[in-house]
Design an enzyme around this catalytic site. Sequence first.
Site, short mmCIF file in Angstrom:
data_model
loop_
_atom_site.label_atom_id
_atom_site.label_comp_id
_atom_site.label_asym_id
_atom_site.label_seq_id
_atom_site.Cartn_x
_atom_site.Cartn_y
_atom_site.Cartn_z
N THR A 183 -2.82 -6.11 45.39
CA THR A 183 -2.44 -4.98 44.55
C THR A 183 -3.15 -5.15 43.21
O THR A 183 -3.57 -6.25 42.87
CB THR A 183 -0.91 -4.96 44.31
N VAL A 212 4.44 1.83 54.11
CA VAL A 212 4.30 1.90 52.66
C VAL A 212 5.02 0.71 52.06
O VAL A 212 6.14 0.39 52.45
CB VAL A 212 4.90 3.21 52.09
N GLY A 213 4.37 0.04 51.12
CA GLY A 213 4.97 -1.12 50.46
C GLY A 213 5.64 -0.76 49.16
O GLY A 213 6.02 0.39 48.91
N ASP A 214 5.73 -1.75 48.27
CA ASP A 214 6.47 -1.56 47.03
C ASP A 214 5.68 -0.89 45.93
O ASP A 214 6.25 -0.32 45.00
CB ASP A 214 6.98 -2.92 46.52
N THR A 233 3.10 -7.54 42.62
CA THR A 233 2.15 -7.72 43.71
C THR A 233 2.73 -8.75 44.67
O THR A 233 3.35 -9.72 44.24
CB THR A 233 0.78 -8.19 43.21
N GLY A 234 2.53 -8.54 45.96
CA GLY A 234 3.04 -9.51 46.92
C GLY A 234 3.54 -8.84 48.19
O GLY A 234 3.10 -7.76 48.56
N GLY A 236 5.48 -6.66 49.97
CA GLY A 236 6.19 -5.50 49.47
C GLY A 236 7.57 -5.28 50.03
O GLY A 236 8.47 -4.79 49.33
#
Length: 326
Positions: A183, A212-214, A233-234, A236
Amino acid sequence: MALPFCAQAEQRFALVIHGGAGTLTREAITPELDAQIRAALNQSLDAGAAVLADGGTSLDAVVASVKVLEDSPHFNAGKGAVFTHEGRNELDASIMDGATRQAGAVAGLRTVRNPIDLARAVMEKSPHVMLIGEGAEQFAKERGIAQVEPEYFRTEHRWRQLQDVLERESTQASLPPSTYFGTVGAVALDSDRRLAAATSTGGMVNKRWGRVGDAPIIGAGTYADTNCGVSATGWGEFFIRLSVAYDICARMKYGQQSLAEAADAAVMTEVTVLGGDGGVIAMDAQGAIRMPFSTRGMYRGWIGVDGSRGVAIFADEDDPDGRIAP
C-alpha cells in the site's frame, strides 16, 4: 522526541509517508533498486513538502505525495499495482480531511490513473463516501479524472510475482502473508494545524471475487480528525476487523494515550494477537510522528516540524528521534 509544533517558527508543517510494509530484506533488494526506491520516497516527500511550504493544505499535500507513489512502478498502487487471480489490476484508495471529517473512497478501479484523485473527487464532488467499480469509473469520466487503458498498470515484475504465487499455490507451498500485500499512504499537518490522511493500493496479489482490503475503508486503512491522522498498510482483513486507523485516534481521544502508545498498541499488539501483520504511519496535531510495523520492513519517509527528514526501508533503520517502532 519531535519538537512541539510551535518550536520552529520557520516551519509549521509535518509530513509522513509509507510505501507499504512486508518481507523486505537487503538480500532481496539490489543496491540499484534500493536507490530507486529511496529516490521515489524522497520525491514523494518533496511533492508534499512543496505544497505545505507554500502554505497549502494538508489535503493537497497528501494527494501530491500519494500521486508520486502511485506513478512509480516500485510500490503496490497505481502503476505498480499487483495482479488479481484473473490477471487484472484492481485499485482502491481513500482520503480523509481531519478538520471536517469529510472522506472519500473508491474500490475496484481498472482505468483510473491516480485513484487518490478520484477518492478526493468523491469526497468533494459527490454526496457519497465510497464508489466502486464501473460506477466509480463513470464518475471519474464525468469529473474529468485522468483515465488510462488497463495495460498502463502492467509491469513485468508484478506479472512474474503473480505467476510465482500461482505456482506455489498449485504445489501448496506457502509464502509469508506479508508477501502478498502493499500500500502507499501519507499523513500531513499544515500550517493551520489541519491533519489529512490518504491511502492507495493495488490490493492483494492473487486476490479473487472482488476482494477489497482496508485501504479504501475509512476507519480501517485511513482516518483523520483534529488530533490524529493515520494511514495503514498490511494484511487488510485484520485492519478491517480491528478498525485500526480509527482505533489509534480513539485511543488518543477517549483513552488519553499518546500517539506512540496508541499506534504501537493497535499495530504491535492488537493486529499481532489476531494473527495479522503490517504497519501504520500516524501523526498528531503537534506534528509528532509514529511509524510502528510488525513486518521485516516498511518503505517510509518523514519530515518533522523540527526540520528533520529521512527515508528508510528496513526494520533496523531508525531515525534519530526514535519515531520508528519496528
